[in-house]
Scaffold this motif. Structure first.
Motif, PDB file in Angstrom:
ATOM      1  N   PHE A   5      12.835  27.979  41.978  1.00  0.00           N
ATOM      2  CA  PHE A   5      12.362  26.873  42.808  1.00  0.00           C
ATOM      3  C   PHE A   5      12.288  25.605  41.979  1.00  0.00           C
ATOM      4  CE2 PHE A   5      10.507  30.793  44.373  1.00  0.00           C
ATOM      5  CZ  PHE A   5      10.816  30.744  45.721  1.00  0.00           C
ATOM      6  N   LYS A   6      12.574  24.488  42.594  1.00  0.00           N
ATOM      7  CA  LYS A   6      12.433  23.167  41.967  1.00  0.00           C
ATOM      8  C   LYS A   6      10.999  22.708  42.179  1.00  0.00           C
ATOM      9  CE  LYS A   6      14.472  19.271  40.423  1.00  0.00           C
ATOM     10  NZ  LYS A   6      13.892  19.070  39.131  1.00  0.00           N
ATOM     11  N   LEU A   7      10.422  22.119  41.160  1.00  0.00           N
ATOM     12  CA  LEU A   7       9.064  21.573  41.257  1.00  0.00           C
ATOM     13  C   LEU A   7       9.135  20.053  41.283  1.00  0.00           C
ATOM     14  CD1 LEU A   7       7.288  23.857  38.650  1.00  0.00           C
ATOM     15  CD2 LEU A   7       7.279  24.108  41.127  1.00  0.00           C
ATOM     16  N   GLN A   8       8.221  19.475  42.002  1.00  0.00           N
ATOM     17  CA  GLN A   8       8.155  18.014  42.095  1.00  0.00           C
ATOM     18  C   GLN A   8       6.747  17.565  41.716  1.00  0.00           C
ATOM     19  OE1 GLN A   8       9.652  16.489  45.821  1.00  0.00           O
ATOM     20  NE2 GLN A   8       8.340  14.718  45.696  1.00  0.00           N
ATOM     21  N   ASP A   9       6.649  16.587  40.837  1.00  0.00           N
ATOM     22  CA  ASP A   9       5.377  15.992  40.408  1.00  0.00           C
ATOM     23  C   ASP A   9       4.504  16.926  39.579  1.00  0.00           C
ATOM     24  OD1 ASP A   9       6.069  13.610  41.681  1.00  0.00           O
ATOM     25  OD2 ASP A   9       5.133  14.219  43.562  1.00  0.00           O
ATOM     26  N   LEU A  10       5.127  17.781  38.767  1.00  0.00           N
ATOM     27  CA  LEU A  10       4.376  18.563  37.785  1.00  0.00           C
ATOM     28  C   LEU A  10       4.153  17.649  36.586  1.00  0.00           C
ATOM     29  CD1 LEU A  10       3.146  21.200  36.789  1.00  0.00           C
ATOM     30  CD2 LEU A  10       5.436  21.910  36.061  1.00  0.00           C
ATOM     31  N   ASP A  11       2.877  17.350  36.281  1.00  0.00           N
ATOM     32  CA  ASP A  11       2.563  16.272  35.349  1.00  0.00           C
ATOM     33  C   ASP A  11       2.474  16.646  33.873  1.00  0.00           C
ATOM     34  OD1 ASP A  11       2.533  14.435  37.396  1.00  0.00           O
ATOM     35  OD2 ASP A  11       0.384  14.630  37.752  1.00  0.00           O
ATOM     36  N   PHE A  36       7.880  23.012  32.463  1.00  0.00           N
ATOM     37  CA  PHE A  36       7.534  21.608  32.663  1.00  0.00           C
ATOM     38  C   PHE A  36       8.744  20.713  32.409  1.00  0.00           C
ATOM     39  CE2 PHE A  36       6.223  17.679  30.397  1.00  0.00           C
ATOM     40  CZ  PHE A  36       5.768  16.986  31.497  1.00  0.00           C
ATOM     41  N   MET A  37       9.487  20.999  31.349  1.00  0.00           N
ATOM     42  CA  MET A  37      10.635  20.161  30.991  1.00  0.00           C
ATOM     43  C   MET A  37      11.719  20.177  32.067  1.00  0.00           C
ATOM     44  SD  MET A  37       9.958  18.637  28.188  1.00  0.00           S
ATOM     45  CE  MET A  37      11.511  18.076  27.588  1.00  0.00           C
ATOM     46  N   MET A  38      11.979  21.338  32.626  1.00  0.00           N
ATOM     47  CA  MET A  38      13.035  21.476  33.634  1.00  0.00           C
ATOM     48  C   MET A  38      12.508  21.247  35.052  1.00  0.00           C
ATOM     49  SD  MET A  38      15.715  22.184  31.824  1.00  0.00           S
ATOM     50  CE  MET A  38      16.855  22.767  33.043  1.00  0.00           C
ATOM     51  N   GLN A  39      11.180  21.212  35.197  1.00  0.00           N
ATOM     52  CA  GLN A  39      10.558  21.085  36.524  1.00  0.00           C
ATOM     53  C   GLN A  39      11.048  22.204  37.453  1.00  0.00           C
ATOM     54  OE1 GLN A  39       8.314  18.258  37.778  1.00  0.00           O
ATOM     55  NE2 GLN A  39       7.954  18.368  35.586  1.00  0.00           N
ATOM     56  N   LYS A  40      11.060  23.439  36.902  1.00  0.00           N
ATOM     57  CA  LYS A  40      11.515  24.596  37.667  1.00  0.00           C
ATOM     58  C   LYS A  40      10.559  25.762  37.493  1.00  0.00           C
ATOM     59  CE  LYS A  40      16.347  23.484  37.810  1.00  0.00           C
ATOM     60  NZ  LYS A  40      17.723  23.865  37.643  1.00  0.00           N
ATOM     61  N   MET A  41      10.566  26.635  38.498  1.00  0.00           N
ATOM     62  CA  MET A  41       9.739  27.830  38.473  1.00  0.00           C
ATOM     63  C   MET A  41      10.601  29.010  38.892  1.00  0.00           C
ATOM     64  SD  MET A  41       6.268  28.587  40.661  1.00  0.00           S
ATOM     65  CE  MET A  41       7.017  28.189  42.231  1.00  0.00           C
ATOM     66  N   THR A  42      10.461  30.126  38.188  1.00  0.00           N
ATOM     67  CA  THR A  42      11.161  31.354  38.542  1.00  0.00           C
ATOM     68  C   THR A  42      10.110  32.416  38.833  1.00  0.00           C
ATOM     69  OG1 THR A  42      12.968  30.764  37.057  1.00  0.00           O
ATOM     70  CG2 THR A  42      12.861  33.053  37.788  1.00  0.00           C
ATOM     71  N   ILE A  43      10.274  33.069  39.970  1.00  0.00           N
ATOM     72  CA  ILE A  43       9.348  34.120  40.391  1.00  0.00           C
ATOM     73  C   ILE A  43      10.135  35.407  40.579  1.00  0.00           C
ATOM     74  CG2 ILE A  43       7.690  34.887  42.157  1.00  0.00           C
ATOM     75  CD1 ILE A  43       6.711  32.389  40.854  1.00  0.00           C
ATOM     76  N   ASP A  44       9.650  36.492  39.975  1.00  0.00           N
ATOM     77  CA  ASP A  44      10.214  37.822  40.192  1.00  0.00           C
ATOM     78  C   ASP A  44       9.093  38.655  40.802  1.00  0.00           C
ATOM     79  OD1 ASP A  44      11.652  40.138  40.203  1.00  0.00           O
ATOM     80  OD2 ASP A  44      11.711  40.394  38.035  1.00  0.00           O
ATOM     81  N   GLU A  65      -2.607  22.053  39.990  1.00  0.00           N
ATOM     82  CA  GLU A  65      -1.945  20.736  40.062  1.00  0.00           C
ATOM     83  C   GLU A  65      -1.763  20.358  41.535  1.00  0.00           C
ATOM     84  OE1 GLU A  65      -1.048  17.613  38.812  1.00  0.00           O
ATOM     85  OE2 GLU A  65      -0.251  18.698  37.105  1.00  0.00           O
ATOM     86  N   PRO A  66      -2.797  19.730  42.135  1.00  0.00           N
ATOM     87  CA  PRO A  66      -2.745  19.427  43.578  1.00  0.00           C
ATOM     88  C   PRO A  66      -1.558  18.583  44.021  1.00  0.00           C
ATOM     89  CG  PRO A  66      -4.944  19.027  42.690  1.00  0.00           C
ATOM     90  CD  PRO A  66      -4.035  19.295  41.518  1.00  0.00           C
ATOM     91  N   ASP A  67      -1.014  17.750  43.143  1.00  0.00           N
ATOM     92  CA  ASP A  67       0.104  16.869  43.526  1.00  0.00           C
ATOM     93  C   ASP A  67       1.465  17.553  43.428  1.00  0.00           C
ATOM     94  OD1 ASP A  67      -1.682  14.826  43.936  1.00  0.00           O
ATOM     95  OD2 ASP A  67      -1.486  14.049  41.906  1.00  0.00           O
ATOM     96  N   CYS A  68       1.517  18.712  42.761  1.00  0.00           N
ATOM     97  CA  CYS A  68       2.788  19.396  42.552  1.00  0.00           C
ATOM     98  C   CYS A  68       3.253  20.064  43.846  1.00  0.00           C
ATOM     99  CB  CYS A  68       2.656  20.435  41.438  1.00  0.00           C
ATOM    100  SG  CYS A  68       4.182  21.289  41.083  1.00  0.00           S
ATOM    101  N   LYS A  69       4.531  19.888  44.142  1.00  0.00           N
ATOM    102  CA  LYS A  69       5.125  20.508  45.324  1.00  0.00           C
ATOM    103  C   LYS A  69       6.227  21.469  44.890  1.00  0.00           C
ATOM    104  CE  LYS A  69       4.259  16.668  48.486  1.00  0.00           C
ATOM    105  NZ  LYS A  69       3.195  16.164  47.660  1.00  0.00           N
TER     106      LYS A  69
END
Length: 72
Positions: A5-11, A36-44, A65-69
């Motif tokens: 998943f792509k993350l948006q606004d991870l500070d 944080f650097m790639m603004q990505k999350m991987t879930i298994d 992180e309430p602002d992170c989408k």
């Protein structure tokens, strides 16, 4: 099932680490990584419960992180 998943606004990297730790503790999650650097999350996680687990993942991330989408 493993999904990215792509993350948006991870500070910050500290928040990413906290999110990763919280997600890994959820029942049904085999592994998780938050970059944080790639603004990505991987879930298994378990295939049959993946949608329900993702609801919990979104809630965990909102606490840290309430602002992170999470863009799905």
């Amino acid at each position: 099932m493993k999904k990215k998943f792509k993350l948006q606004d991870l500070d910050c990297a500290n928040c990413a680490a906290k999110m990763e730790d919280a997600i890994k503790k959820l029942p049904g999650v085999h592994d998780a990584s938050v970059s944080f650097m790639m603004q990505k999350m991987t879930i298994d996680a378990e295939d049959d419960k993946f949608d329900e687990i993702m609801k919990q993942v979104v809630a965990c991330c909102a606490k840290v992180e309430p602002d992170c989408k999470i863009l799905m």
